[in-house]
Enzyme design. Structure first.
Site, short mmCIF file in Angstrom:
data_model
loop_
_atom_site.label_atom_id
_atom_site.label_comp_id
_atom_site.label_asym_id
_atom_site.label_seq_id
_atom_site.Cartn_x
_atom_site.Cartn_y
_atom_site.Cartn_z
N ASP A 12 46.63 51.97 49.65
CA ASP A 12 45.66 51.98 48.55
C ASP A 12 44.29 51.52 49.07
OD1 ASP A 12 44.82 51.93 45.74
OD2 ASP A 12 44.79 49.75 46.02
N ASP A 14 40.95 50.37 46.82
CA ASP A 14 40.26 49.30 46.11
C ASP A 14 41.17 48.11 45.85
OD1 ASP A 14 38.22 48.12 44.49
OD2 ASP A 14 37.54 50.16 44.08
N LYS A 183 49.53 57.92 40.97
CA LYS A 183 50.32 56.70 40.87
C LYS A 183 50.29 56.17 39.44
CE LYS A 183 47.66 54.97 44.28
NZ LYS A 183 47.11 54.02 45.29
N ASP A 208 47.58 46.72 45.87
CA ASP A 208 47.33 45.46 45.16
C ASP A 208 47.77 45.51 43.70
OD1 ASP A 208 45.13 47.36 44.73
OD2 ASP A 208 44.29 45.78 43.49
MG LIG Z 1 43.92 49.06 44.24
#
Ligand SMILES: [Mg+2]
Length: 256
Positions: A12, A14, A183, A208
């Protein structure tokens, strides 16, 4: 900590590698070790607005090793899905350059006139006219596909309306639920593993966000590495009842 050597990483962006304009400590070191050990990886993002070359350039600006071929967006996955399931179709697009370009690349005709498929993602010039056209087309029988349903988009300004918010409007107006590609749905995961040539038990998802990154792995039978530098913390794991395979506070704590 990890017992297994994974053959492919899906990472991922960000909150995992950078936050706003700052690279997250440990991220560059982590990526460099993947490169040194020749482990294939893809940057996996729900954001459909940008072209892979733009995303790769942005990542290189942080010192992260990235080519356009190593970027897999929900726009690319959506285009692949449309090509596979609705070949040669006319597509009405609510979205930005990345989505439009991806659909044209796979041979679709982008049009507002009598579309077979409506595809909707983040569109920062979304307005009543676009909502109206998308809704009418879906009511006329067009298949409705959403790139992803992330409610918000984290920016320096704060949490801005994301693809999910736009799709709620289209869904409500047309009284139809979309097919979702990004996702935490596993369509994007399947296509990404096809690109990496890895099986679920050889792949690791790194992210995250429990509700997107980690849930994708749970649903798809793929191990997950949660990093607590973004939206969710260790305490959230119990709260959401979504369990990552591994949790680290910084990516350089992870032994590849
Ligand atoms: Mg993220």
């Amino acid at each position: 900590m990890n017992q297994k050597r994974y053959q492919g990483y899906l990472i991922d962006l960000d909150g995992t590698l950078y936050r706003g304009i700052e690279v997250i400590p440990g991220a560059v070191h982590f990526m460099k070790r993947l490169v040194e050990q020749n482990i294939p990886y893809l940057y996996l993002t729900n954001n459909s607005s940008r072209l892979p070359e733009q995303v790769a350039k942005h990542l290189r600006g942080f010192g992260l090793p990235a080519t356009p071929e190593q970027v897999y967006t929900s726009a690319l996955a959506t285009a692949q899905y449309v090509q596979k399931n609705y070949p040669g179709s006319k597509v009405l697009v609510v979205g930005e350059e990345g989505l439009r370009h991806a659909l044209i690349e796979v041979g679709m005709t982008v049009t507002d006139h009598e579309p077979d498929v409506v595809v909707a993602g983040i569109d920062r010039s979304f307005d009543y006219e676009k909502l109206k056209r998308a809704s009418l087309a879906i009511q006329d029988g067009a298949t409705y596909i959403a790139t992803n349903v992330d409610r918000v988009l984290p920016t320096e300004e704060g949490y801005l309306p994301g693809s999910g918010t736009i799709n709620i409007a289209i869904s409500h107006a047309s009284d139809t639920k979309p097919i979702v590609i990004g996702k935490p749905e596993t369509i994007i995961l399947q296509y990404a593993m096809d690109l990496l040539h890895t099986k679920p038990d050889e792949t690791l998802i790194v992210g995250d966000n429990l509700e997107t990154d980690i849930l994708t792995g749970v649903r798809g039978g793929v191990d997950t590495l949660m990093v607590t530098t973004g939206v969710h913390s260790r305490q959230d794991v119990e709260k959401y009842n979504i369990t990552p395979t591994f949790v680290v506070d910084y990516l350089d704590k992870w032994e590849i």
